[in-house]
Design an enzyme around this catalytic site. Structure first.
Site, PDB file in Angstrom:
ATOM      1  N   CYS A 163       0.789  -1.193  -0.039  1.00 60.02           N
ATOM      2  CA  CYS A 163       0.060   0.012  -0.056  1.00 60.02           C
ATOM      3  C   CYS A 163       0.817   1.241  -0.077  1.00 60.02           C
ATOM      4  CB  CYS A 163      -0.807   0.011   1.386  1.00 60.02           C
ATOM      5  SG  CYS A 163      -1.847   1.571   1.461  1.00 60.02           S
ATOM      6  N   CYS A 190       0.410   3.165   3.567  1.00 63.46           N
ATOM      7  CA  CYS A 190       0.884   2.705   4.932  1.00 63.46           C
ATOM      8  C   CYS A 190       1.763   1.570   4.836  1.00 63.46           C
ATOM      9  CB  CYS A 190      -0.062   2.258   5.646  1.00 63.46           C
ATOM     10  SG  CYS A 190      -0.997   0.591   5.016  1.00 63.46           S
ATOM     11  N   CYS A 241      -7.263  -1.116   1.506  1.00 61.33           N
ATOM     12  CA  CYS A 241      -6.273  -1.607   2.452  1.00 61.33           C
ATOM     13  C   CYS A 241      -6.744  -2.144   3.835  1.00 61.33           C
ATOM     14  CB  CYS A 241      -4.861  -0.537   2.616  1.00 61.33           C
ATOM     15  SG  CYS A 241      -3.563  -0.974   3.735  1.00 61.33           S
ATOM     16  N   CYS A 243      -5.001   0.685   6.719  1.00 60.06           N
ATOM     17  CA  CYS A 243      -5.168   2.196   6.599  1.00 60.06           C
ATOM     18  C   CYS A 243      -6.597   2.273   5.766  1.00 60.06           C
ATOM     19  CB  CYS A 243      -4.134   3.093   5.934  1.00 60.06           C
ATOM     20  SG  CYS A 243      -3.962   2.685   4.014  1.00 60.06           S
ATOM     21  N   CYS A 274      -8.316  -5.533  -9.709  1.00 54.44           N
ATOM     22  CA  CYS A 274      -7.976  -4.558 -10.489  1.00 54.44           C
ATOM     23  C   CYS A 274      -7.696  -3.212  -9.875  1.00 54.44           C
ATOM     24  CB  CYS A 274      -9.179  -4.216 -11.684  1.00 54.44           C
ATOM     25  SG  CYS A 274      -8.771  -2.844 -13.002  1.00 54.44           S
TER      26      CYS A 274
END
Length: 165
Positions: free
Chosen positions: A79, A82, A127, A130, A150
């Site tokens: 991510c 984070c 995510c 976060c 995607c």
């Protein structure tokens, strides 16, 4: 009379389109509590404007613009907000859609929810650490899962695996 109703209904939908996000609910980051939390100003300082728009406001980057579409090295996609490890490189495939695509996330790394922004239901991926918006999951991917995650490339950061000595 039916034509007039159709036209009036279409005009009403067009007028409401800019407000669709507020009508169908806020972003997952606003609806849930996540281990990593920052104020909007802190996120803006940390992220590029494009990454902020995708991760925090659920925007979509233009297709075929991410250099990660062509990433073929062994490693992990994290991510961008984070640094949570999201996807192993061996689950990436070329879907031809213009966004990095994966057939499976690392266990526990993402969360999902129903998204009705385009009127029909989609599965939004975010995510788990976060709450940053990543993209959507579709049922047209390869085996073994049949899923296509995607994902907006700007929401990801690639970390190559260390080469063995």
């Amino acid at each position: 009379m039916r034509r007039r109703q159709f036209l009036l209904g279409g005009a009403a939908l067009a007028a409401l389109a800019p407000f669709a996000r507020s009508l169908v609910g806020a972003s997952p980051a606003a609806a849930e509590t996540f281990p990593v939390q920052m104020t909007p100003d802190e996120w803006r300082r940390k992220l590029s404007p494009d990454a902020y728009a995708v991760l925090r406001e659920e925007a979509t980057e233009r297709p075929f613009t991410s250099p990660l579409n062509h990433e073929k090295a062994v490693g992990t996609f994290h991510c961008a907000g984070c640094d949570n490890a999201l996807y192993a490189s061996d689950t990436k495939f070329d879907s031809g859609t213009g966004w990095p695509s994966f057939w499976q996330a690392i266990d526990g790394s993402i969360g999902t929810r129903s998204d009705f922004v385009l009127v029909y239901p989609r599965t939004e991926a975010h995510c788990a650490r976060c709450g940053g918006h990543l993209g959507h999951i579709f049922d047209d991917g390869p085996k073994p899962t049949g899923k296509r995650h995607c994902i907006n490339g700007v929401a990801l950061a690639f970390q190559a695996s260390a080469k063995p000595a």
